[in-house]
Design an enzyme around this catalytic site. Structure first.
Site, PDB file in Angstrom:
ATOM      1  N   PRO A  11       0.791  -1.227   0.000  1.00 57.90           N
ATOM      2  CA  PRO A  11       0.000   0.000   0.000  1.00 57.90           C
ATOM      3  C   PRO A  11       0.826   1.281   0.000  1.00 57.90           C
ATOM      4  O   PRO A  11       1.859   1.371   0.656  1.00 57.90           O
ATOM      5  CB  PRO A  11      -0.828  -0.103   1.286  1.00 57.90           C
ATOM      6  N   ASN A  12       0.336   2.227  -0.761  1.00 61.18           N
ATOM      7  CA  ASN A  12       0.859   3.596  -0.848  1.00 61.18           C
ATOM      8  C   ASN A  12       2.167   3.713  -1.633  1.00 61.18           C
ATOM      9  O   ASN A  12       2.644   4.833  -1.868  1.00 61.18           O
ATOM     10  CB  ASN A  12       1.016   4.224   0.554  1.00 61.18           C
ATOM     11  N   ARG A  19       5.160  11.077  -2.445  1.00 59.18           N
ATOM     12  CA  ARG A  19       4.842  10.783  -1.052  1.00 59.18           C
ATOM     13  C   ARG A  19       6.065  10.980  -0.157  1.00 59.18           C
ATOM     14  O   ARG A  19       7.073  10.294  -0.333  1.00 59.18           O
ATOM     15  CB  ARG A  19       4.414   9.312  -0.995  1.00 59.18           C
ATOM     16  N   TYR A  24      11.211   8.865   1.633  1.00 61.05           N
ATOM     17  CA  TYR A  24      11.215   7.794   0.629  1.00 61.05           C
ATOM     18  C   TYR A  24      11.966   8.143  -0.658  1.00 61.05           C
ATOM     19  O   TYR A  24      12.107   7.293  -1.529  1.00 61.05           O
ATOM     20  CB  TYR A  24       9.778   7.390   0.295  1.00 61.05           C
ATOM     21  N   ASN A  74       8.134  -5.519  -0.622  1.00 57.35           N
ATOM     22  CA  ASN A  74       7.966  -4.333   0.216  1.00 57.35           C
ATOM     23  C   ASN A  74       6.477  -4.271   0.537  1.00 57.35           C
ATOM     24  O   ASN A  74       5.678  -3.808  -0.281  1.00 57.35           O
ATOM     25  CB  ASN A  74       8.432  -3.060  -0.488  1.00 57.35           C
ATOM     26  N   ALA A  77       2.918  -0.722   4.913  1.00 56.81           N
ATOM     27  CA  ALA A  77       2.430  -0.768   6.296  1.00 56.81           C
ATOM     28  C   ALA A  77       1.896  -2.143   6.699  1.00 56.81           C
ATOM     29  O   ALA A  77       1.826  -2.446   7.896  1.00 56.81           O
ATOM     30  CB  ALA A  77       1.351   0.295   6.492  1.00 56.81           C
ATOM     31  N   HIS A  80       3.737  -4.354   9.241  1.00 56.48           N
ATOM     32  CA  HIS A  80       3.642  -4.197  10.690  1.00 56.48           C
ATOM     33  C   HIS A  80       2.375  -4.808  11.279  1.00 56.48           C
ATOM     34  O   HIS A  80       2.176  -4.766  12.478  1.00 56.48           O
ATOM     35  CB  HIS A  80       3.731  -2.701  11.046  1.00 56.48           C
ATOM     36  N   ASP A  87       1.573 -15.799   6.934  1.00 52.37           N
ATOM     37  CA  ASP A  87       1.155 -17.164   6.584  1.00 52.37           C
ATOM     38  C   ASP A  87       1.402 -17.471   5.110  1.00 52.37           C
ATOM     39  O   ASP A  87       1.785 -18.594   4.759  1.00 52.37           O
ATOM     40  CB  ASP A  87      -0.332 -17.367   6.901  1.00 52.37           C
ATOM     41  N   GLU A  98      12.429  -9.415   2.482  1.00 52.97           N
ATOM     42  CA  GLU A  98      11.652  -8.243   2.916  1.00 52.97           C
ATOM     43  C   GLU A  98      12.498  -6.997   2.675  1.00 52.97           C
ATOM     44  O   GLU A  98      13.664  -6.953   3.085  1.00 52.97           O
ATOM     45  CB  GLU A  98      11.337  -8.387   4.413  1.00 52.97           C
ATOM     46  N   HIS A 100      12.616  -2.534   2.614  1.00 47.44           N
ATOM     47  CA  HIS A 100      12.039  -1.213   2.888  1.00 47.44           C
ATOM     48  C   HIS A 100      12.993  -0.157   2.366  1.00 47.44           C
ATOM     49  O   HIS A 100      14.220  -0.300   2.494  1.00 47.44           O
ATOM     50  CB  HIS A 100      11.826  -1.002   4.389  1.00 47.44           C
ATOM     51  N   LEU A 101      12.414   0.886   1.807  1.00 44.29           N
ATOM     52  CA  LEU A 101      13.229   2.022   1.377  1.00 44.29           C
ATOM     53  C   LEU A 101      13.868   2.695   2.580  1.00 44.29           C
ATOM     54  O   LEU A 101      15.061   3.020   2.585  1.00 44.29           O
ATOM     55  CB  LEU A 101      12.347   3.036   0.641  1.00 44.29           C
ATOM     56  N   ARG A 107      12.664   4.883  12.871  1.00 44.63           N
ATOM     57  CA  ARG A 107      11.403   5.629  12.768  1.00 44.63           C
ATOM     58  C   ARG A 107      10.497   5.313  13.967  1.00 44.63           C
ATOM     59  O   ARG A 107      10.976   4.900  15.006  1.00 44.63           O
ATOM     60  CB  ARG A 107      10.749   5.313  11.415  1.00 44.63           C
ATOM     61  N   ARG A 111       6.788   0.916  13.717  1.00 41.13           N
ATOM     62  CA  ARG A 111       7.451   0.349  12.525  1.00 41.13           C
ATOM     63  C   ARG A 111       8.574  -0.613  12.897  1.00 41.13           C
ATOM     64  O   ARG A 111       9.210  -1.208  12.019  1.00 41.13           O
ATOM     65  CB  ARG A 111       8.017   1.467  11.638  1.00 41.13           C
TER      66      ARG A 111
HETATM   67  C1  DQA Z   1       8.122   1.167   3.981  1.00 41.59           C
HETATM   68  C2  DQA Z   1       8.147   1.361   5.493  1.00 41.59           C
HETATM   69  C3  DQA Z   1       6.780   1.129   6.102  1.00 41.59           C
HETATM   70  O1  DQA Z   1       6.813   1.342   7.500  1.00 41.59           O
HETATM   71  C4  DQA Z   1       5.774   2.080   5.506  1.00 41.59           C
HETATM   72  O2  DQA Z   1       4.482   1.817   6.014  1.00 41.59           O
HETATM   73  C5  DQA Z   1       5.775   2.074   4.021  1.00 41.59           C
HETATM   74  C6  DQA Z   1       7.052   2.022   3.322  1.00 41.59           C
HETATM   75  C7  DQA Z   1       9.470   1.507   3.322  1.00 41.59           C
HETATM   76  O3  DQA Z   1       9.674   1.100   2.183  1.00 41.59           O
HETATM   77  O4  DQA Z   1      10.294   2.207   3.927  1.00 41.59           O
HETATM   78  O5  DQA Z   1       4.739   2.205   3.381  1.00 41.59           O
HETATM   79  O6  DQA Z   1       7.849  -0.208   3.715  1.00 41.59           O
END
Ligand code: DQA
Length: 150
Positions: A11-12, A19, A24, A74, A77, A80, A87, A98, A100-101, A107, A111
């Site tokens: 998401p996002n 954003r 990011y 990635n 959110a 978390h 699963d 896994e 994350h940027l 943070r 998170r």
């Molecule tokens: C993220 C870190 C997450 O906590 C956050 O909710 C994101 C982006 C990252 O790539 O840093 O949406 O996964």
């Protein structure tokens, strides 16, 4: 045919570039896709690159990647909160990295916990778009190590 890796975004992440660029960066998800495809190609891997704001879509796509050369995830959110993604990773054979940027540990406290780290093959965070490329390198290294053993 080149082995395939799946790069799945939650998401996002479709808002990257617009954003919270201080956190990011300014690259868009399309920019990251293009860099990831270039890196993967140089390592003899092909890429399926996807993004969804919906948890169930990510579960479906993990299942589709079950027998692939690996997954770069990635989960945004959902990292978390999602037991379903935890699963789904357990339900497939492909190694999942896994990513994350941002450095999630630098943070907010919420998170710092990931539902997926314990079932991921590895975790990379804090390198911006480079996190994805490091994860691709990691999947290629895992494959090379597995081939050397056979
Ligand atoms: C993220 C870190 C997450 O906590 C956050 O909710 C994101 C982006 C990252 O790539 O840093 O949406 O996964």
């Amino acid at each position: 045919m080149a082995p395939t890796i799946h790069i799945l975004n939650g998401p996002n992440l479709n808002r990257l570039g617009k954003r919270e660029s201080a956190i990011y960066g300014t690259l868009t998800l399309a920019d990251i896709e293009s860099k990831a495809k270039t890196r993967a190609k140089s390592l003899g891997l092909s890429v399926v690159f996807r993004q969804s704001n919906h948890e169930g879509a990510l579960v479906d796509w993990l299942h589709e990647a079950a027998d692939s050369a690996g997954v770069v995830l990635n989960a945004g959110a959902y990292t978390h909160s999602s037991i379903a993604l935890h699963d789904a990773i357990r339900a497939i054979d492909a190694p999942v990295i896994e990513v994350h940027l941002s450095n999630v540990f630098a943070r907010e406290d919420f998170r710092h916990h990931s539902t997926i780290s314990a079932v991921a093959k590895g975790v990379i965070c804090g390198f911006g778009a480079e996190s994805y490329l490091l994860a691709i390198d990691g999947l290629a290294a895992l494959r090379a190590a597995a081939e050397a053993r056979t």
